[in-house]
Each structure stands twice: as C-alpha cells, then as structure tokens.
Design an enzyme around this catalytic site. Structure first.
Site, PDB file in Angstrom:
ATOM      1  N   CYS A 126     -13.892  -2.460  -5.252  1.00  0.00           N
ATOM      2  CA  CYS A 126     -13.095  -1.622  -6.169  1.00  0.00           C
ATOM      3  C   CYS A 126     -12.087  -2.395  -6.995  1.00  0.00           C
ATOM      4  CB  CYS A 126     -12.423  -0.481  -5.412  1.00  0.00           C
ATOM      5  SG  CYS A 126     -11.348  -1.031  -4.099  1.00  0.00           S
ATOM      6  N   LYS A 200     -11.966   5.303   7.773  1.00  0.00           N
ATOM      7  CA  LYS A 200     -11.043   5.252   6.637  1.00  0.00           C
ATOM      8  C   LYS A 200     -11.088   6.603   5.940  1.00  0.00           C
ATOM      9  CE  LYS A 200     -10.297   2.724   2.339  1.00  0.00           C
ATOM     10  NZ  LYS A 200     -10.630   1.504   1.602  1.00  0.00           N
ATOM     11  N   LYS A 253      -7.484   3.899   9.376  1.00  0.00           N
ATOM     12  CA  LYS A 253      -6.654   3.783   8.174  1.00  0.00           C
ATOM     13  C   LYS A 253      -6.605   5.124   7.467  1.00  0.00           C
ATOM     14  CE  LYS A 253      -6.802   1.511   3.751  1.00  0.00           C
ATOM     15  NZ  LYS A 253      -7.559   0.686   2.865  1.00  0.00           N
ATOM     16  N   SER A 280      -0.096   1.393   2.068  1.00  0.00           N
ATOM     17  CA  SER A 280       0.940   1.234   1.048  1.00  0.00           C
ATOM     18  C   SER A 280       1.880   2.434   0.963  1.00  0.00           C
ATOM     19  CB  SER A 280       0.262   0.986  -0.301  1.00  0.00           C
ATOM     20  OG  SER A 280      -0.648   2.028  -0.599  1.00  0.00           O
ATOM     21  N   TYR A 319       2.725  -3.983   5.520  1.00  0.00           N
ATOM     22  CA  TYR A 319       3.432  -4.696   4.450  1.00  0.00           C
ATOM     23  C   TYR A 319       4.836  -5.089   4.894  1.00  0.00           C
ATOM     24  CZ  TYR A 319      -0.512  -2.878   1.883  1.00  0.00           C
ATOM     25  OH  TYR A 319      -1.795  -2.590   1.487  1.00  0.00           O
TER      26      TYR A 319
END
Ligand code: PBG
Length: 333
Positions: A126, A200, A253, A280, A319
């Site tokens: 992607c 996912k 996820k 994120s 992150y």
C-alpha cells in the site's frame, strides 16, 4: 462486625499492597525493554520530517534511520520494523521489491551499523501503489489476490536478500503466508521467519499512519480484506490458517481496543510468539491528551503497554518505544 467483614475472612488482598516493595514482590506482569519493537518510517532524500498527526514521530532518510536505530539499540531495544515511503509509486508497487528500494537500502544500512538489532521488514504494497491499496487491482477495483501473492512473495525475497531478519506481511491476503514461505524457502531463505499480521482489523485507528506513510487508499477502503471489528471467533480462523501456512509469529492489530483478541489467541495458540501492534491512532490519542495536560503520558503509556502484556502479548510494536526504553532505564535500578 458483620460476619463477612475482612476481619472474619482469610482473604485480605490489601495486605500485599501496603508498601512499594511488597507490591513489586507480588507483581504478575512486567514490561521490559526487550518487549518493545520500534517502528521506523524511512523516506527517500535527506533529513528528518515530523509527522503532524504523530508528534515526536519522524520520517527519516536512510542515513538518519540508521543513526536512530543505533540510538535505539543503545537503549536496549532489540528490534525495529521498517516502513518505506518511496518517491515514486505505480500500479504494481514495483518500488517494494526493487534492489535499491527504500526498505532494502535502510535494511542494509541498519544491518551494517547495528549487526545485533533485529530488522523486521513490513511486507505490503500500500505504500508503493499509486492507488494506495494493499494489492494489485483488477479493472473493477477489486483485488486480484493471485497476482498480489506473486508480488508479495517477490517483496519478501528481496527484503531477505537485503538482510532483513524477519518479514512481516501486513496485507491480510488469504494465502499470503504460504506464498511467502514457499518463495523464501525456494530462494535459500528457509531460515527467515514470518511475523504475520494474522489478525488485522479494518480500523479507524490507522488514520495517522496513512498520513505518515502517505498510503491512504485513493478510493474505497480496506474492508474487503481487513477484518470486521465486530468479529472475534473469526480471529481464531485467521490465526490457525497462518500457523498452518508457516507463520512463526502471530500479531493482533490494533491493540488497545482488541485485548480480548490478544487473550484469546494467547490461550488458543500457547506456543506461538504473540505480538500486539499499538497503532498510530493509539499513539496519537495518548500524545494529544498528554500535550493538552489531560493525562500523565508516562503513566498512561506504561499502563496501556502493561495491559497488552497482561492480555498475553509477548511483544508490543509501539511508537512510544524509545520513550518507554528511556523511562525504563530511569525506573529500573
Ligand atoms: C499496511 C499497514 C498499515 C499499518 C501498518 N501496516 C495501514 C493500513 O492497513 O491501513 C498501520 C499501522 C498504524 O496505524 O500504526 N501496510
């Protein structure tokens, strides 16, 4: 005194909470720096750019990524996962398997600077396709799974050739683990493990990543291949299929809204290493609340990560990894 007051029962859990030392002694779950996987966004060109929806997270050039990986390794972080942002995109995502592709360059560079760091390459199209979808599209915009699997196999082999220790297919294509396993084995990379994004979900929490990686679909969405957030039993099917096809790790996820799924995979597949990806949007929520002064960032992040481990994750992609590694250094003697 009523007969059921604590005085009349032997069960009195507060006894073990009286001091910090007692609490540490009976603590069931701990977070270690070795549990963390640090995501890196690598872009072509020079320098470093902050991602506006993820304050504190940057896109970095190959050289900057390698320098940052070295810093992370010095903090005790064992693994990084690489996402590439190529300059040029096309319909087949050819930048994803190019020998001088962005992830391939970054892998070689990190490998030579930090030989002991585990380099995981995200294996998906992607970020490389001009339409932003995770596969090769037919004229009617549906995904052609057969040709997508051929391309993903090629990407994984090229990542292994550049020195990746683990490939991590994230596209949720049926059969992707088998196709990648067969290609790796056939190219002399039988020793390279597959960390499958087995479970996912089609999640709203990927929003900031799509800014970061410039990979939002130009039309449509990913609900035809990513899982419906309403489904839990189906996660067991996805995980089982990936194990049968040769996955070496399973992943769930996003993490925070799916801790029941983490627990269920941990219980159903006890021998598989299990990864939770704190995505994120989870980072952005905590960061924004902390910046507004509404949450104590360190306490809230540590509590969230501990929750993922308590639910059964062995490893967490976050992150916040660098900050967590720093916090752990300060709090662990
Ligand atoms: C796709 C991919 C995505 C993420 C990791 N790999 C985006 C998507 O599926 O839309 C999201 C990660 C995050 O939000 O942190 N290759």
């Amino acid at each position: 005194m009523s007969p059921d007051s604590p005085r009349h029962t032997s069960e009195h859990p507060q006894r073990l909470r009286r001091t910090a030392a007692l609490r540490a002694l009976v603590r069931e779950t701990r977070l270690h720096v070795e549990d963390l996987i640090l995501p890196l966004f690598v872009e072509e060109g020079g320098g470093v750019t902050e991602i506006s929806s993820m304050p504190g997270v940057f896109r970095r050039s190959v050289a900057e990524s390698a320098a940052y990986a070295e810093q992370a390794a010095e903090l005790g972080i064992r693994a990084v996962i690489l996402f590439g942002i190529p300059n040029d995109k096309d319909a087949s995502g050819s930048g994803s398997w190019a020998e001088d592709g962005i992830v391939q360059q970054a892998t070689r560079s990190i490998r030579s600077k930090c030989p002991d760091l585990v380099v995981i390459a995200d294996t998906c199209l992607c970020e490389y396709t001009d339409h932003g979808h995770c596969g090769i599209l037919r004229d009617d915009h549906s995904i052609d799974v057969g040709s997508t699997l051929d391309v993903l196999a090629r990407v994984a082999v090229s990542q292994a050739e550049s020195g990746a220790d683990i490939v991590a297919p994230s596209g949720m294509m049926d059969g992707m683990v088998a196709a990648i396993r067969e290609a790796l084995d056939g190219s002399g990379f039988g020793e390279i493990p597959i960390m499958s994004y087995a479970v996912k979900y089609a999640s709203a929490f990927y929003g900031p990543f799509r800014d970061a990686a410039d990979g939002a679909p130009a039309f449509g969405d990913r609900r035809s291949h990513q899982m419906d957030p309403a489904n839990a039993r189906e996660a067991l099917l996805e995980a089982r299929l990936d194990i049968e096809q040769g996955a070496d790790f399973l992943m769930v996820k996003p993490a925070l809204a799916y801790l029941d799924i983490v627990r269920s995979l941990r219980d159903s597949f006890p021998s598989m290493p299990l990864v939770a990806y704190s995505v994120s949007g989870e980072y952005a929520m905590l960061k924004a609340a902390a910046q507004a002064g509404w949450l104590d960032e360190q306490a809230a992040v540590m509590e969230s990560l501990l929750g993922m481990k308590r639910a059964g994750a062995d490893l967490v992609i976050t992150y916040h990894a660098e900050e967590v590694a720093q916090w752990l250094q300060k709090t662990t003697p």
